[in-house]
Design a protein around this motif. Structure first.
Motif, PDB file in Angstrom:
ATOM      1  N   GLN A 176       0.901  -1.380   0.135  1.00 16.48           N
ATOM      2  CA  GLN A 176       0.065  -0.102   0.099  1.00 16.48           C
ATOM      3  C   GLN A 176       0.696   1.207   0.120  1.00 16.48           C
ATOM      4  OE1 GLN A 176      -3.229   0.142   2.519  1.00 16.48           O
ATOM      5  NE2 GLN A 176      -3.301  -2.139   3.159  1.00 16.48           N
ATOM      6  N   PRO A 243     -10.174   3.413   8.569  1.00 14.18           N
ATOM      7  CA  PRO A 243     -10.633   2.551   7.546  1.00 14.18           C
ATOM      8  C   PRO A 243     -12.131   2.735   7.603  1.00 14.18           C
ATOM      9  CG  PRO A 243      -9.829   1.102   9.095  1.00 14.18           C
ATOM     10  CD  PRO A 243      -9.481   2.513   9.552  1.00 14.18           C
ATOM     11  N   TYR A 246     -14.906   7.736   5.298  1.00 15.53           N
ATOM     12  CA  TYR A 246     -14.207   8.087   3.928  1.00 15.53           C
ATOM     13  C   TYR A 246     -14.068   9.559   4.254  1.00 15.53           C
ATOM     14  CZ  TYR A 246     -12.726   7.754  -0.735  1.00 15.53           C
ATOM     15  OH  TYR A 246     -11.928   8.022  -2.033  1.00 15.53           O
ATOM     16  N   ARG A 272      -7.734   4.361   1.352  1.00 20.29           N
ATOM     17  CA  ARG A 272      -6.590   3.369   1.579  1.00 20.29           C
ATOM     18  C   ARG A 272      -5.312   4.163   1.101  1.00 20.29           C
ATOM     19  NH1 ARG A 272      -7.283  -2.641  -0.341  1.00 20.29           N
ATOM     20  NH2 ARG A 272      -5.485  -2.706   1.033  1.00 20.29           N
ATOM     21  N   CYS A 273      -5.384   5.006   0.003  1.00 17.72           N
ATOM     22  CA  CYS A 273      -4.199   5.825  -0.292  1.00 17.72           C
ATOM     23  C   CYS A 273      -4.412   7.216  -0.883  1.00 17.72           C
ATOM     24  CB  CYS A 273      -3.440   5.017  -1.145  1.00 17.72           C
ATOM     25  SG  CYS A 273      -4.198   3.994  -2.406  1.00 17.72           S
ATOM     26  N   GLY A 287     -10.051   4.540  -2.290  1.00 21.15           N
ATOM     27  CA  GLY A 287     -10.647   4.023  -1.236  1.00 21.15           C
ATOM     28  C   GLY A 287     -10.725   2.361  -1.216  1.00 21.15           C
ATOM     29  N   TRP A 288     -11.666   1.819  -0.697  1.00 17.34           N
ATOM     30  CA  TRP A 288     -12.094   0.388  -0.757  1.00 17.34           C
ATOM     31  C   TRP A 288     -13.085   0.074  -2.140  1.00 17.34           C
ATOM     32  CZ3 TRP A 288      -9.238  -3.123   2.537  1.00 17.34           C
ATOM     33  CH2 TRP A 288      -8.514  -2.266   3.470  1.00 17.34           C
ATOM     34  N   SER A 353     -18.045  -6.060   1.116  1.00 14.69           N
ATOM     35  CA  SER A 353     -17.522  -5.017   1.963  1.00 14.69           C
ATOM     36  C   SER A 353     -18.065  -5.164   3.439  1.00 14.69           C
ATOM     37  CB  SER A 353     -17.896  -3.550   1.376  1.00 14.69           C
ATOM     38  OG  SER A 353     -19.333  -3.668   1.257  1.00 14.69           O
ATOM     39  N   ASN A 357     -11.583  -6.586   6.065  1.00 16.43           N
ATOM     40  CA  ASN A 357     -10.381  -6.482   5.224  1.00 16.43           C
ATOM     41  C   ASN A 357     -10.615  -6.995   3.689  1.00 16.43           C
ATOM     42  OD1 ASN A 357      -8.502  -5.533   7.196  1.00 16.43           O
ATOM     43  ND2 ASN A 357      -8.262  -7.726   7.893  1.00 16.43           N
ATOM     44  N   GLY A 361     -10.189  -2.362  -3.643  1.00 14.78           N
ATOM     45  CA  GLY A 361      -9.698  -0.794  -3.785  1.00 14.78           C
ATOM     46  C   GLY A 361      -8.176  -0.722  -4.240  1.00 14.78           C
ATOM     47  N   VAL A 363      -4.716   0.150  -3.904  1.00 16.34           N
ATOM     48  CA  VAL A 363      -3.269  -0.154  -3.061  1.00 16.34           C
ATOM     49  C   VAL A 363      -2.286   0.539  -3.378  1.00 16.34           C
ATOM     50  CG1 VAL A 363      -4.134  -2.414  -2.467  1.00 16.34           C
ATOM     51  CG2 VAL A 363      -2.501  -2.343  -4.436  1.00 16.34           C
ATOM     52  N   GLU A 379      -6.328  -4.025  -5.539  1.00 16.09           N
ATOM     53  CA  GLU A 379      -6.164  -5.403  -5.020  1.00 16.09           C
ATOM     54  C   GLU A 379      -7.030  -6.381  -5.473  1.00 16.09           C
ATOM     55  OE1 GLU A 379      -5.703  -7.141  -0.510  1.00 16.09           O
ATOM     56  OE2 GLU A 379      -6.542  -5.120  -0.831  1.00 16.09           O
TER      57      GLU A 379
END
Length: 501
Positions: A176, A243, A246, A272-273, A287-288, A353, A357, A361, A363, A379
């Protein structure tokens, strides 16, 4: 590519000097410096791994722990000063940092942590100060090599999350974007640290040019800070929640809140990043939910949304790694990817979701040097790299999917060349290096993109990580216990190949 011999290393601690003239390596408790042109050993030091006086005293009260077990701690962090004059080796297990001078083998310094312990150490941008982060988020200690004094800053939120991490996994893990709890402004003037005081999250801004005196200190609008990222211009700070929410906040370094971004509808999970455009005008947020939101610094609202699609459009170039090419070439030479154009479909597995985990999303988000390309790794499709083209200031604003790179195994690392805009290197844990470039000269004399598979000529060497030299002319390829370097070979005009060092 021309490859060097394979050399030993431990904990994947290999680093080019800032000028790319030397390579620093840690082998257990020894530091080794090699010249980057001949790879001859220039300097070597045996690092003192004896426990500090404080640690030795503490172990006496802990039955079952011997001094011999403590003294066997190896080097955990290494680093160069910005001018390549000094280098440091930290042994977190024993709470000590050893500093050496490259031009004087007899000069040495040792920093010993107290009862608070040590989790990481790294150089400050001035090259004459070292930051030491204690265990349990107790404090950050800034040691000056010039004055020999220390400055203490209390209660960092994420002491083990830094901007110069040098530890890497020896097996496949999703890489990530780095989560950080502190950063420096690009010019090194200010040190920005996320802190927690009286159960409240705060941000401290310290003047690095004035002995790290506190310049600003203000509360943060977050309830569970995940990470922070300072814009390349140093004007804006992005912070985001954990997490479960958002929420991306944009602040100034004086504490003024400029914006809060939350997508509509709410995806249900957090960020996420995050990655700033090199110009600082845009910021990419993932995000995811397999969506990338591009925010502009004029309104801090989404001006574009990039999404993972199962159907690749016709105009997108698809590069696919050839099947069993390593066996057919015996791991030597290079081979082009198989090139095709859409429309084509890729299989997507939508994660649930509601479960912890989820495998979904973005990474990794990474801009090329000039910001004309955005690299995204999702991912849910770990073998693929998506490259989105990003318009320049003089072009119509319409970012779109440009190319897709498909590999036979999950991608471990993908890194842009620091000097050349359209040059990408990738590894997948095999005996190969993968490159993509938009600088290939076609038969007609124009530039076009090209993707190549390059075998590493070694019997046992799996590329698990790679790092570009600061000048962009070479790469360090890292395996579990060894490393080698790869340099581009150019034609000197007489038909002879020369290594570009």
């Amino acid at each position: 590519m021309d490859f060097t011999e394979i050399y030993k290393q431990t904990s994947n601690l290999v680093a080019f000097s800032p000028g790319a003239h030397f390579i620093l390596t840690a082998v257990q408790d020894r530091l080794i410096i090699r010249r980057a042109d001949t790879f001859q050993i220039e300097r070597t030091w045996l690092v003192d791994t004896s426990p500090t006086a404080t640690l030795a005293a503490l172990t006496k009260s802990k039955p079952g722990t011997s001094n011999a077990a403590i003294s066997s701690g190896w080097i955990t962090h290494i680093g160069w000063s910005c001018d390549s004059e000094y280098l440091m080796a930290a042994c977190a297990k024993i709470g000590a940092v050893n500093v050496f001078k490259i031009r004087d083998e007899t000069w040495t310094a040792r920093i010993e942590s107290g009862a608070e312990g040590l989790v990481r150490a790294e150089w400050a941008p001035d090259g004459r100060s070292i930051l030491c982060f204690s265990e349990w988020g107790l404090r950050v200690t800034v040691w000056s090599l010039v004055t020999g004094t220390a400055t203490y800053i209390q209660y960092p939120i994420h002491p083990d999350r830094g901007i110069l991490a040098l530890s890497y996994s020896t097996k496949y893990e999703v890489n990530q974007s780095p989560l950080v709890g502190y950063t420096f402004r690009a010019d090194g003037r200010y040190f920005v640290l996320a802190e927690r005081h009286k159960s409240k999250e705060t941000l401290g801004v310290y003047d690095a040019s004035d002995s790290y005196k506190l310049a600003r200190h203000f509360s943060l609008p977050t309830t569970s800070l995940a990470s922070l990222s300072l814009s390349p211009t140093g004007n804006h700070l992005a912070i985001w929640e954990g997490p479960l929410e958002y929420k991306l906040h944009i602040l100034t370094l004086v504490g003024e809140s400029l914006a809060l971004f939350t997508p509509d509808p709410d995806p249900g999970l957090g960020i996420r990043c995050v990655s700033w455009h090199p110009s600082g005008s845009f910021i990419a947020v993932g995000g995811w939910d397999d969506k990338i939101h591009i925010l502009h610094n004029l309104t801090w609202s989404a001006v574009a949304t990039l999404e993972l699609q199962s159907r690749i459009p016709t105009e997108v170039t698809i590069w696919r790694e050839p099947n069993n090419w390593l066996d057919s070439t015996e791991g030597r030479g290079f081979l082009s990817y198989e090139r095709s154009q859409g429309p084509q479909s890729i299989s997507l597995t939508r994660a649930d979701s509601s479960k912890p985990n989820p495998k979904s999303g973005a990474v990794q988000l990474g801009w090329s040097r000039k910001g004309s390309y955005l690299l995204v790794r999702f991912e849910s499709v770990p073998t693929m790299i998506h490259l989105f083209s990003f318009p320049s200031a003089t072009e119509d604003f319409y970012p779109k999917l440009h190319s897709v790179l498909i590999h036979s195994r999950p991608v471990l690392q993908a890194r842009w060349n620091p000097e050349r805009n359209g040059r990408l290197a990738t590894c997948c844990g095999t005996k190969a290096l993968f490159t993509w470039s938009d600088e290939w000269i076609s038969e007609g004399g124009g530039e076009e993109e090209m993707a190549e598979c390059i075998g590493v000529p070694a019997q046992k060497f799996d590329v698990r990580d790679l790092k570009w030299a600061p000048d962009g002319k070479g790469l360090v390829l890292v395996d579990k216990d060894g490393f080698c370097c790869a340099f581009e070979v150019e034609d000197d005009g007489d038909g002879d190949a020369v290594v570009n060092e």
